[in-house]
Design a protein around this motif. Structure first.
Motif, PDB file in Angstrom:
ATOM      1  N   ILE A  63       0.633  -1.156  -0.086  1.00 34.74           N
ATOM      2  CA  ILE A  63      -0.100   0.438  -0.061  1.00 34.74           C
ATOM      3  C   ILE A  63       1.027   1.013  -0.069  1.00 34.74           C
ATOM      4  O   ILE A  63       0.449   2.012  -0.881  1.00 34.74           O
ATOM      5  N   ASP A  64       1.974   1.030   1.059  1.00 30.40           N
ATOM      6  CA  ASP A  64       3.227   2.188   0.530  1.00 30.40           C
ATOM      7  C   ASP A  64       3.298   2.128  -0.444  1.00 30.40           C
ATOM      8  O   ASP A  64       3.995   4.034  -0.848  1.00 30.40           O
ATOM      9  N   ALA A  65       3.818   1.380  -1.048  1.00 31.73           N
ATOM     10  CA  ALA A  65       5.009   1.705  -2.412  1.00 31.73           C
ATOM     11  C   ALA A  65       3.252   2.639  -3.449  1.00 31.73           C
ATOM     12  O   ALA A  65       3.897   2.778  -4.496  1.00 31.73           O
ATOM     13  N   PHE A  66       2.295   1.654  -3.648  1.00 30.97           N
ATOM     14  CA  PHE A  66       1.269   1.692  -4.060  1.00 30.97           C
ATOM     15  C   PHE A  66       0.990   3.285  -4.287  1.00 30.97           C
ATOM     16  O   PHE A  66       0.913   4.049  -5.060  1.00 30.97           O
ATOM     17  N   ASP A  67       1.015   4.010  -2.815  1.00 33.92           N
ATOM     18  CA  ASP A  67       0.793   5.158  -2.632  1.00 33.92           C
ATOM     19  C   ASP A  67       1.475   6.160  -2.671  1.00 33.92           C
ATOM     20  O   ASP A  67       1.477   7.218  -2.965  1.00 33.92           O
ATOM     21  N   GLU A  68       3.408   5.820  -3.401  1.00 33.34           N
ATOM     22  CA  GLU A  68       4.422   6.629  -3.866  1.00 33.34           C
ATOM     23  C   GLU A  68       4.110   6.626  -4.895  1.00 33.34           C
ATOM     24  O   GLU A  68       5.300   7.218  -5.578  1.00 33.34           O
ATOM     25  N   GLY A  69       3.235   6.232  -5.959  1.00 31.26           N
ATOM     26  CA  GLY A  69       2.735   6.727  -7.402  1.00 31.26           C
ATOM     27  C   GLY A  69       3.439   5.423  -8.213  1.00 31.26           C
ATOM     28  O   GLY A  69       3.420   5.440  -9.612  1.00 31.26           O
ATOM     29  N   ARG A  70       4.151   4.127  -7.156  1.00 34.54           N
ATOM     30  CA  ARG A  70       4.198   2.555  -8.384  1.00 34.54           C
ATOM     31  C   ARG A  70       2.793   2.642  -8.576  1.00 34.54           C
ATOM     32  O   ARG A  70       1.460   2.776  -8.437  1.00 34.54           O
ATOM     33  N   THR A  71       2.933   1.471  -9.911  1.00 35.56           N
ATOM     34  CA  THR A  71       1.646   0.960 -10.330  1.00 35.56           C
ATOM     35  C   THR A  71       1.847  -0.325  -9.238  1.00 35.56           C
ATOM     36  O   THR A  71       1.910  -0.941  -8.325  1.00 35.56           O
ATOM     37  N   LEU A  72       0.375  -1.022  -9.591  1.00 34.90           N
ATOM     38  CA  LEU A  72      -0.001  -2.094  -8.719  1.00 34.90           C
ATOM     39  C   LEU A  72       1.000  -3.481  -8.526  1.00 34.90           C
ATOM     40  O   LEU A  72       1.529  -3.689  -7.764  1.00 34.90           O
ATOM     41  N   ASP A  73       1.554  -3.936  -9.820  1.00 38.41           N
ATOM     42  CA  ASP A  73       2.524  -4.538 -10.254  1.00 38.41           C
ATOM     43  C   ASP A  73       3.953  -4.487  -9.658  1.00 38.41           C
ATOM     44  O   ASP A  73       4.525  -5.056  -8.805  1.00 38.41           O
ATOM     45  N   GLU A  74       4.035  -2.760  -9.382  1.00 42.13           N
ATOM     46  CA  GLU A  74       5.835  -2.255  -8.965  1.00 42.13           C
ATOM     47  C   GLU A  74       5.039  -2.487  -7.533  1.00 42.13           C
ATOM     48  O   GLU A  74       6.237  -2.594  -6.886  1.00 42.13           O
ATOM     49  N   ALA A  75       4.511  -2.195  -6.802  1.00 37.38           N
ATOM     50  CA  ALA A  75       4.400  -1.472  -5.754  1.00 37.38           C
ATOM     51  C   ALA A  75       4.036  -3.307  -4.646  1.00 37.38           C
ATOM     52  O   ALA A  75       4.995  -3.175  -4.103  1.00 37.38           O
ATOM     53  N   VAL A  76       3.836  -3.928  -5.991  1.00 32.01           N
ATOM     54  CA  VAL A  76       4.039  -5.781  -4.978  1.00 32.01           C
ATOM     55  C   VAL A  76       4.798  -5.683  -5.382  1.00 32.01           C
ATOM     56  O   VAL A  76       5.811  -6.203  -4.172  1.00 32.01           O
ATOM     57  N   ASP A  77       5.817  -5.679  -6.380  1.00 27.83           N
ATOM     58  CA  ASP A  77       7.248  -5.602  -6.780  1.00 27.83           C
ATOM     59  C   ASP A  77       8.210  -5.323  -5.850  1.00 27.83           C
ATOM     60  O   ASP A  77       8.792  -5.926  -4.985  1.00 27.83           O
ATOM     61  N   TYR A  78       7.590  -4.072  -5.757  1.00 25.31           N
ATOM     62  CA  TYR A  78       8.864  -3.468  -4.771  1.00 25.31           C
ATOM     63  C   TYR A  78       8.841  -3.780  -3.169  1.00 25.31           C
ATOM     64  O   TYR A  78       9.473  -3.581  -2.319  1.00 25.31           O
ATOM     65  N   ALA A  79       7.454  -4.016  -2.849  1.00 23.32           N
ATOM     66  CA  ALA A  79       7.339  -4.394  -1.238  1.00 23.32           C
ATOM     67  C   ALA A  79       8.293  -5.638  -0.683  1.00 23.32           C
ATOM     68  O   ALA A  79       8.671  -5.936   0.178  1.00 23.32           O
ATOM     69  N   THR A  80       7.923  -6.534  -2.495  1.00 23.55           N
ATOM     70  CA  THR A  80       8.954  -7.762  -1.579  1.00 23.55           C
ATOM     71  C   THR A  80      10.551  -7.496  -1.553  1.00 23.55           C
ATOM     72  O   THR A  80      10.822  -7.852  -1.187  1.00 23.55           O
ATOM     73  N   ALA A  81      10.858  -6.736  -2.901  1.00 22.31           N
ATOM     74  CA  ALA A  81      12.396  -6.121  -2.856  1.00 22.31           C
ATOM     75  C   ALA A  81      13.037  -5.833  -1.305  1.00 22.31           C
ATOM     76  O   ALA A  81      13.963  -5.668  -1.005  1.00 22.31           O
TER      77      ALA A  81
END
Length: 852
Positions: free
Chosen positions: A754-772
């Motif tokens: 959710i934080d990564a998505f709120d920072e402007g990433r797409t849903l797929d990017e947010a999911v992958d960034y959270a995992t990374a």
């Protein structure tokens, strides 16, 4: 969800008042540390018995659930007929039979020594050497009721032959107290639950064993009191497992953070939570059962896990902002919602286990719940304060003189070397040289290739939810939902005997138990009380006849060896009144004849000889059925058999009360565990789901995060069935605790998405960034959770070994669910509640990002 401004206000309050908060926590910790020294690690038998549920409000006690009827019957009659906790001593002659002066004298010594043992029920000691064991014979035309050893301890072989004649001529001795092949004899003794001292009993019996055994005699001990006496002997091994666990966690923390701060801050969090929780026991008068010691170490690792998540996010924010206080507030403002949701879900889920009406489970639930809640202090409150006064990551500010730093390093190195040396010695002793070498090899590999290993796992996790693979993961989760219940639903409570469930097969207790079943008709008792409704009712024909028929029917139950009632004495007396003719061995058909038989027995024998069969007023009688085992199926079949017969034949003359003895107690415990287990799981899942919903305000988010929680529980039950891990009063709180704490990984991962998505990433990017980012920390914390439990696998206590393995697998299941299953379903479902957070903003095309 808690408003972010409230969290930031709380954080700034902590930072501005850190000295006052630290002093307050320190004072409370010193007090709790003192109280923790009074904690007792000892089992209490009464804690195993399902009892009434009461609550005290303003000095008034309210009962909202009555005790189990079997336990009520047992408590009503145990002072009358004895305890269900029966210790059994087997004296076996390696060569020949027991009918010789030496062996018979040893039986007498064992009997007398048990009579003098603290906590024993004086009238519940039986053996052929005990005065209560009677031989009924005729001499000179008169019936004589005498001790088997009459006129005294056998001194010659002729005396021994007289004992043999008494045993063979009296029903109810051979097969029960003397082996059918005459090579062994039993001495049984009941113990009061409140007065049993396990360490005292162990020392006394070991001393007796050393005195009794010789080249031709072996002494074996079994029975419920000895089961928990044996378990108590493994308590010191807990310290060895603890040292190994701490060493493993310290190595993993150093390997991950590569700083001393990365070791001592999480360790301090776990230690502080442990001190607060351990003090909670003595303050509430709770003891800690040895069988659940795996839970405290597991929960301490939970505190360490939360600490690692916090530090990892703080390091990330500091490298972005380069300001310590800003990084603290920014990181913890994002971490508070998932941390609070995780702690509340864990704490309430474990507390719910207390609905089981068994004091042992209730104590473990309250104890463990407070342990989890204490993480609010150790991590959520103190962590921001600690990070505000230590150097930020990568900054080496010299605050102390060179000599002080040098002395500090030397002290730390000496402590570290001593601790590592101690851990290696323990590992060599506990694991053996081969496994110790393998463990050191794994440590070397992790140290040298730490970054590539974690990065490789992280990349593999990200790839698992990419493209078509997300559909494969979703299909796998659906398949597990369908397949796991095929085994898990076969899991039965108390599927094996307690000795087999708690101790390895080659343990002396289980060896003695196997010998007991091999040579005797059984020693596990089902006691049914026959109530005639009036004094002297047992002198009537109808109640005795009904009891005889009931006893005969019980002997046909699966696993039954024999039934023992006062009928055996009545029939033998009746036969001896007619020159010993077998055809006269039946219950007389007139009350006055029965009264004469009882009078003859009581006048010839001694006071109390009938206490185990009849109450003093002759209103109640016992039907004792002996069984070869006491697994769940045997117990329930025996009670069901008795209840069916009683329902068809009980009349105005006698009522049958179920059930006493060991079978009644275990049946009550098994029923309470079985009924509360499924209710526990339903409520735990409901509480976890409620915490998720209040945290994220979305039903879809709740359902996605519940997928791995439910899957992990189903996989856990399937594994328990396939691995033959018993579900019993001891394993229930551990299995339920594992079901509640596994959601943490999904919460932290989802919140980072959710934080990564709120920072402007797409849903797929947010999911992958959270995992990374957070996902990498989750992978690490999963290894710490496995390390905190896996060393139990090498315990000499079977139960702890299996529970350690079970908890380790549960954590792996939940890690897989939180890191692989949740991202896959997120990318498939693409929840609208998340997409609506960015009103009208189109999604960007996914961008590949480097992991590292």
């Amino acid at each position: 969800m808690i408003p972010k401004r409230w969290i930031e206000a709380y954080l700034w309050f902590l930072l501005r008042n850190r000295l006052a908060v630290t002093i307050a926590v320190a004072v409370m910790t010193v007090f709790f540390a003192y109280e923790a020294t009074h904690l007792k690690v000892v089992p209490q038998f009464l804690d195993f018995y399902p009892g009434p549920s009461t609550v005290r409000i303003f000095g008034h006690e309210y009962t909202w659930r009555k005790g189990h009827p079997y336990i009520n019957i047992y408590n009503t009659f145990r002072r009358m007929f004895g305890s269900a906790n029966v210790l059994t001593v087997i004296l076996e002659a390696k060569h020949g039979d027991i009918y010789n002066p030496t062996t018979l004298e040893k039986i007498d010594v064992i009997t007398k020594r048990l009579t003098e043992t603290k906590g024993v029920v004086p009238y519940q000691i039986l053996s052929i050497a005990h005065p209560k064991m009677k031989s009924i014979t005729t001499y000179g035309g008169a019936i004589q009721v005498r001790e088997v050893y009459f006129p005294g301890l056998p001194k010659t072989q002729e005396d021994a032959e007289r004992v043999k004649f008494a045993v063979y001529s009296t029903k109810g001795i051979r097969g029960l107290y003397v082996a059918l092949d005459d090579s062994a004899a039993l001495v049984t003794a009941g113990f009061w639950e409140e007065e049993l001292d396990f360490n005292y009993l162990y020392d006394r019996m070991m001393q007796l064993k050393s005195e009794i055994e010789d080249d031709n005699h072996v002494m074996l001990i079994t029975g419920f009191p000895w089961l928990y006496t044996s378990i108590q002997r493994y308590v010191p091994q807990v310290s060895e497992v603890f040292v190994l666990t701490v060493a493993a966690l310290g190595f993993l923390l150093w390997n991950y953070f590569r700083t001393w701060t990365g070791i001592w801050v999480p360790m301090f969090s776990g230690l502080l939570s442990g001190i607060w929780a351990l003090a909670f026991g003595p303050l509430l008068g709770l003891n800690l059962d040895p069988l659940v010691l795996v839970i405290p170490i597991f929960l301490t690792a939970r505190a360490l896990s939360h600490s690692v998540q916090s530090m990892d996010r703080y390091h990330e924010e500091y490298h972005r902002t380069h300001d310590k206080h800003t990084a603290i507030v920014e990181s913890y403002s994002h971490l508070f919602p998932p941390a609070i949701a995780s702690i509340l879900a864990d704490g309430f889920a474990i507390l719910i286990v207390a609905i089981a009406p068994i004091p042992l489970i209730q104590k473990v639930a309250v104890f463990s719940s407070f342990w989890v809640i204490s993480i609010f202090v150790s991590v959520v409150t103190l962590h921001p304060i600690i990070l505000s006064v230590i150097n930020p990551p990568g900054v080496h500010e010299r605050r102390y003189p060179a000599w002080a730093r040098w002395v500090g390093r030397v002290v730390l190195v000496l402590i570290g070397v001593a601790f590592v040396a101690r851990a290696l010695v323990i590992a060599w002793h506990l694991l053996g040289p081969t496994k110790t070498g393998a463990m050191l090899a794994i440590c070397i590999v992790l140290y040298l290739f730490h970054a590539p290993i974690y990065d490789g796992i992280t990349r593999a996790v990200i790839a698992a939810s990419a493209g078509w693979r997300r559909w494969a993961v979703a299909g796998l989760s659906v398949a597990l939902f369908l397949l796991c219940p095929q085994w898990g639903w076969r899991l039965k409570v108390g599927d094996m005997t307690p000795g087999a469930a708690l101790l390895f097969p080659d343990h002396p207790y289980n060896v003695a138990y196997a010998k007991l079943n091999e040579k005797f008709l059984g020693a596990s008792q089902l006691v049914v009380i026959a109530d005639t409704g009036r004094a002297d009712g047992m002198k009537d024909v109808a109640p005795l006849t009904t009891m005889e028929e009931f006893a005969d029917d019980m002997e046909a139950a699966p696993g039954a060896g024999a039934s023992v009632t006062v009928i055996d004495i009545v029939k033998q007396l009746a036969r001896l009144y007619h020159e010993g003719e077998p055809k006269w061995g039946f219950v007389p058909d007139k009350q006055k004849y029965i009264a004469e038989l009882f009078y003859t027995f009581t006048q010839t024998g001694q006071a109390g000889d009938l206490d185990r069969f009849l109450s003093t007023d002759m209103r109640y009688g016992t039907i004792i059925t002996l069984f070869h085992g006491y697994s769940h199926d045997i117990i329930m079949n025996a009670i069901d058999t008795g209840k069916r017969w009683a329902a068809e034949h009980t009349g105005e003359h006698v009522q049958f009360l179920f059930a006493g003895g060991l079978f009644g107690v275990l049946a009550a415990v098994n029923e309470a565990v079985e009924n509360s287990y499924w209710l526990n799981l339903a409520l735990i899942m409901s509480v976890v789901a409620a915490c998720l919903y209040f945290t994220y305000g979305s039903l879809v988010a709740t359902l996605i995060l519940m997928i791995p929680v439910v899957l992990s529980q189903l996989a856990c039950e399937a594994f328990m069935y396939l691995w033959r891990i018993d579900l019993n009063v001891n394993s229930l709180p551990i299995a339920a605790a594992g079901a509640g704490v596994g959601v943490d990984y999904g919460i932290y991962h989802f919140s980072r998405m959710i934080d990564a998505f709120d920072e402007g990433r797409t849903l797929d990017e947010a999911v992958d960034y959270a995992t990374a980012t957070t996902g990498k920390a989750i992978i690490f914390t999963a290894t710490t959770m496995v390390a905190s439990t896996i060393f139990w696998w090498f315990s000499d206590l079977k139960f702890q070994a299996e529970m350690g393995l079970l908890l380790a697998l549960l954590m792996l299941f939940n890690t897989f669910g939180g890191l692989v299953i949740v991202p896959a379903w997120m990318k498939i479902i693409r929840p609208r509640f998340l997409l609506r957070r960015r009103t009208g903003a189109p999604e960007r095309e996914p961008v590949r990002r480097a992991v590292g």
